[in-house]
Design a protein around this motif. Structure first.
Motif, short mmCIF file in Angstrom:
data_model
loop_
_atom_site.label_atom_id
_atom_site.label_comp_id
_atom_site.label_asym_id
_atom_site.label_seq_id
_atom_site.Cartn_x
_atom_site.Cartn_y
_atom_site.Cartn_z
N TRP A 1 -76.29 3.18 -15.77
CA TRP A 1 -75.44 3.76 -14.73
C TRP A 1 -75.03 2.76 -13.66
O TRP A 1 -74.14 3.05 -12.85
CB TRP A 1 -76.16 4.95 -14.07
CG TRP A 1 -76.68 5.96 -15.05
CD1 TRP A 1 -76.07 6.34 -16.21
CD2 TRP A 1 -77.91 6.69 -14.97
NE1 TRP A 1 -76.85 7.27 -16.86
CE2 TRP A 1 -77.98 7.51 -16.13
CE3 TRP A 1 -78.95 6.74 -14.05
CZ2 TRP A 1 -79.06 8.36 -16.39
CZ3 TRP A 1 -80.03 7.59 -14.29
CH2 TRP A 1 -80.08 8.39 -15.45
N HIS B 1 -80.51 7.65 -4.80
CA HIS B 1 -79.69 7.18 -5.91
C HIS B 1 -79.75 5.66 -6.05
O HIS B 1 -79.45 5.14 -7.11
CB HIS B 1 -78.25 7.68 -5.76
CG HIS B 1 -78.15 9.17 -5.91
ND1 HIS B 1 -77.61 9.97 -4.95
CD2 HIS B 1 -78.56 9.99 -6.89
CE1 HIS B 1 -77.69 11.24 -5.35
NE2 HIS B 1 -78.27 11.27 -6.52
N SER C 1 -82.53 5.51 -8.51
CA SER C 1 -82.26 6.04 -9.85
C SER C 1 -81.06 5.40 -10.54
O SER C 1 -80.84 5.67 -11.72
CB SER C 1 -82.10 7.57 -9.81
OG SER C 1 -81.06 7.92 -8.95
N TYR D 1 -72.65 18.55 -20.79
CA TYR D 1 -71.48 18.48 -19.91
C TYR D 1 -70.73 19.81 -19.77
O TYR D 1 -69.71 19.88 -19.10
CB TYR D 1 -70.56 17.32 -20.32
CG TYR D 1 -71.28 16.00 -20.14
CD1 TYR D 1 -71.31 15.37 -18.89
CD2 TYR D 1 -72.01 15.42 -21.18
CE1 TYR D 1 -72.01 14.19 -18.70
CE2 TYR D 1 -72.71 14.24 -20.99
CZ TYR D 1 -72.72 13.63 -19.75
OH TYR D 1 -73.42 12.47 -19.55
N ASP E 1 -81.07 18.26 -21.29
CA ASP E 1 -81.89 18.72 -20.18
C ASP E 1 -81.73 20.24 -19.96
O ASP E 1 -80.60 20.72 -19.90
CB ASP E 1 -81.41 17.96 -18.94
CG ASP E 1 -82.23 18.21 -17.70
OD1 ASP E 1 -83.24 18.92 -17.78
OD2 ASP E 1 -81.83 17.68 -16.64
N TRP F 1 -83.37 17.07 -9.47
CA TRP F 1 -83.90 18.40 -9.80
C TRP F 1 -84.64 19.00 -8.57
O TRP F 1 -85.66 19.67 -8.72
CB TRP F 1 -84.83 18.33 -11.01
CG TRP F 1 -84.21 17.80 -12.28
CD1 TRP F 1 -83.45 18.51 -13.16
CD2 TRP F 1 -84.31 16.48 -12.80
NE1 TRP F 1 -83.05 17.68 -14.19
CE2 TRP F 1 -83.57 16.44 -14.00
CE3 TRP F 1 -84.94 15.30 -12.36
CZ2 TRP F 1 -83.45 15.28 -14.77
CZ3 TRP F 1 -84.82 14.15 -13.13
CH2 TRP F 1 -84.08 14.14 -14.31
N ASP G 1 -83.91 9.35 -21.73
CA ASP G 1 -83.09 9.20 -20.53
C ASP G 1 -83.95 8.81 -19.32
O ASP G 1 -85.17 8.99 -19.33
CB ASP G 1 -82.38 10.54 -20.30
CG ASP G 1 -81.15 10.42 -19.43
OD1 ASP G 1 -80.85 9.32 -18.94
OD2 ASP G 1 -80.48 11.47 -19.23
N PHE G 2 -83.29 8.31 -18.29
CA PHE G 2 -83.98 7.94 -17.03
C PHE G 2 -85.11 6.95 -17.33
O PHE G 2 -86.12 6.94 -16.64
CB PHE G 2 -84.54 9.18 -16.31
CG PHE G 2 -83.48 10.09 -15.75
CD1 PHE G 2 -83.11 10.01 -14.41
CD2 PHE G 2 -82.85 11.03 -16.55
CE1 PHE G 2 -82.13 10.86 -13.89
CE2 PHE G 2 -81.86 11.87 -16.03
CZ PHE G 2 -81.51 11.79 -14.70
N CYS H 1 -80.69 5.88 -22.45
CA CYS H 1 -79.79 6.28 -21.35
C CYS H 1 -80.52 6.03 -20.03
O CYS H 1 -81.74 6.15 -19.97
CB CYS H 1 -79.43 7.76 -21.51
SG CYS H 1 -78.16 8.35 -20.38
N ARG I 1 -76.35 4.14 -23.93
CA ARG I 1 -75.36 4.51 -22.92
C ARG I 1 -75.10 3.29 -22.08
O ARG I 1 -76.03 2.68 -21.56
CB ARG I 1 -75.89 5.64 -22.06
CG ARG I 1 -75.30 6.98 -22.41
CD ARG I 1 -73.86 7.13 -22.01
NE ARG I 1 -73.84 7.43 -20.60
CZ ARG I 1 -74.30 8.56 -20.10
NH1 ARG I 1 -74.76 9.53 -20.87
NH2 ARG I 1 -74.27 8.76 -18.83
N MET J 1 -72.51 7.22 -9.93
CA MET J 1 -72.65 8.67 -10.05
C MET J 1 -71.60 9.20 -11.04
O MET J 1 -70.60 8.54 -11.28
CB MET J 1 -72.45 9.32 -8.67
CG MET J 1 -73.56 9.04 -7.69
SD MET J 1 -75.08 9.87 -8.18
CE MET J 1 -76.02 8.54 -8.82
C1 9PG Z 1 -79.51 15.31 -17.71
C2 9PG Z 1 -78.45 14.24 -17.58
C3 9PG Z 1 -77.66 14.01 -18.88
C4 9PG Z 1 -76.76 12.80 -18.71
C5 9PG Z 1 -77.58 11.59 -18.28
C6 9PG Z 1 -78.29 11.91 -16.98
O1 9PG Z 1 -78.58 9.94 -10.28
N1 9PG Z 1 -78.47 11.10 -10.66
O2 9PG Z 1 -78.62 12.05 -9.85
C7 9PG Z 1 -78.20 11.37 -12.02
C8 9PG Z 1 -78.26 12.66 -12.51
C9 9PG Z 1 -77.98 12.92 -13.83
C10 9PG Z 1 -77.64 11.90 -14.67
C11 9PG Z 1 -77.57 10.62 -14.19
C12 9PG Z 1 -77.86 10.34 -12.87
O3 9PG Z 1 -77.34 12.15 -15.98
O4 9PG Z 1 -76.80 10.45 -18.13
O5 9PG Z 1 -76.11 12.50 -19.94
O6 9PG Z 1 -78.55 13.82 -19.97
O7 9PG Z 1 -79.11 13.05 -17.15
O8 9PG Z 1 -80.18 15.50 -16.52
#
Ligand code: 9PG
Length: 442
Positions: A24, A44, A47, A147, A179, A250, A286-287, A326, A341, A359
């Protein structure tokens, strides 16, 4: 920081190309007078950007990779990490008189080439050779719940789209539940209230002839999770003993799972082996930046080593299943994933809600997808993020065009009952197109 290059440039025409830390993080090229994309607020920043750094807009900055095009016809300089899977130095460039001064805080090499995109492709080819990486496996096509439904997704939303995939004859291999199926971030085997029977859902997906895919954020532990209450000792800590923040999302604080802790490792293995027993053979993890957050761990290893050992453990627990990363540190992930990703999330709006290019927004997603095109076919298959083609999506024609040019992994993520004729025809076309081996030839 040590100076590694001093490059004479034409200040009006020179460009600097930055590589951001994870999926990201903004990655793109700038004129010297441009203001680079940076974080807007602290949660952010953690993250979406590299935890260790909080550079401002007054300096150009790449994580493990930065290129300078002098703009006067002389060669482009690419400054890159010597061992990108071991250590990713931060590389900074500032501008004095008619020179760009590049400095780094670790081992980098300086290469020259005729253009930025060729420099990137040639370097990536060399990394692939040196590490002996295989040609990436072709990606399956997917339908993803995120999405359209976001965290409100229900079991019946997935079932109704599963039926529509059949009635519309859409060429989708994998139905990937994102999610929302889980009770909390960390409690991957506990269903949320909107799902009555998660293994049963995956078995229905398979009995309709599709493959089953699941989303997790395996290196995150949310404040309110059972995992955190039961195993506070599995978190990455700061030297004073308090858990290190892995961001906020969340509506709660997030922490990082210590992927070197034997208990945490057993837990991860159990989670992913259980998914295998449910017939799941596609994983979006992810994350996962959280696995590379600096801090005190059970084993005294570098953040990148801890990250790679966590991903490798998942890799071995899922056998031959397809692995998509991701929110993932890019260079530290080389050699571990089938697909990656390379961008922030697509969104119904062209601009992000707070002006931060990391974002969700079409602006940020296309920017990163273009500048990381060279990674596709070399390090992995590039995931530009899902096709969204329903009428509500701003500038949906441009997004479809981007996915068509830069999409290695093709996934649809509309509620299929939301598509008009254009949306359905475009989704069908993008899911059916052949994928080129490279987006940037060397
Ligand atoms: C699920 C999502 C989807 C999406 C991912 C990821 O920084 N943020 O607040 C933030 C929130 C959501 C996010 C990315 C950053 O999206 O890329 O495809 O799986 O999580 O929660």
């Amino acid at each position: 920081m040590r100076t590694v290059a001093e490059i004479t440039v034409d200040p009006a025409r020179a460009r600097v190309h930055e590589q951001g830390w994870q999926s990201w993080s903004p990655s793109t090229g700038y004129a010297l007078s441009d203001v680079p994309h940076r974080w807007v607020d602290k949660p952010h920043r953690i993250s979406s950007y590299r935890y260790e750094n909080s550079q401002g807009t007054d300096v150009f900055w790449g994580e493990g990779l930065l290129a300078v095009d002098p703009g006067d016809g002389s060669p482009v300089s690419l400054v890159v990490a010597v061992s990108p899977t071991v250590s990713v130095p931060s590389i900074r460039a500032h501008f004095v008189g008619n020179k760009v001064i590049v400095s780094a805080n670790g081992d980098v090499s300086v290469r020259t080439d005729s253009s930025v995109s060729l420099a990137l492709a040639h370097w990536a080819d060399e990394v692939v050779d040196k590490l002996g990486l295989p040609v990436p496996r072709p990606a399956p096509t997917i339908w993803c719940s995120w999405y359209q439904y976001f965290t409100d997704v229900t079991e019946s939303d997935v079932d109704s789209n599963l039926a529509l995939l059949d009635s519309l004859s859409l060429p989708v291999d994998v139905v990937q539940v994102d999610d929302g199926y889980q009770a909390e971030i960390g409690d991957w085997l506990v269903p949320s209230g909107r799902f009555a029977d998660v293994p049963g859902l995956f078995s229905r997906i398979r009995s309709r002839g599709r493959r089953a895919g699941i989303w997790t954020a395996p290196f995150l532990v949310a404040e309110n999770s059972r995992l955190r209450f039961e195993h506070p000792d599995w978190l990455v800590r700061s030297p004073d003993g308090t858990p290190v923040s892995a961001g906020y999302n969340w509506f709660q604080s997030l922490y990082a799972l210590d992927t070197t802790h034997p208990g945490a490792r057993d837990y991860l293995r159990t989670v992913f082996e259980t998914f295998g027993s449910w017939g799941i053979d596609f994983h979006k993890i992810d994350f996962i930046y959280a696995g590379a957050i600096p801090g005190v761990r059970y084993e005294d290893v570098s953040p990148i080593e801890a990250y790679r050992s966590g991903v490798s453990l998942i890799r071995s627990a899922i056998g031959d299943a397809y692995l998509l990363g991701c929110g993932a540190p890019q260079l530290p992930s080389i050699g571990l994933f089938d697909a990656m990703r390379v961008s922030p999330d697509i969104a119904p709006t062209y601009e992000s809600f707070n002006g931060d290019a990391s974002m969700p927004s079409q602006f940020g997603a296309t920017m990163n997808g273009v500048s990381r095109a060279f990674q596709h076919g070399r390090f992995w298959v590039n995931d530009p993020d899902c096709i969204v083609a329903r009428p509500e999506i701003e500038r949906r024609e441009e997004w479809a065009e981007h996915v068509s040019r830069y999409g290695g992994l093709r996934g649809s993520s509309d509620g299929l009952d939301q598509l008009d004729d254009w949306g359905l025809a475009t989704t069908r076309r993008l899911l059916s197109e052949p994928i080129p081996r490279y987006f940037v030839e060397s």
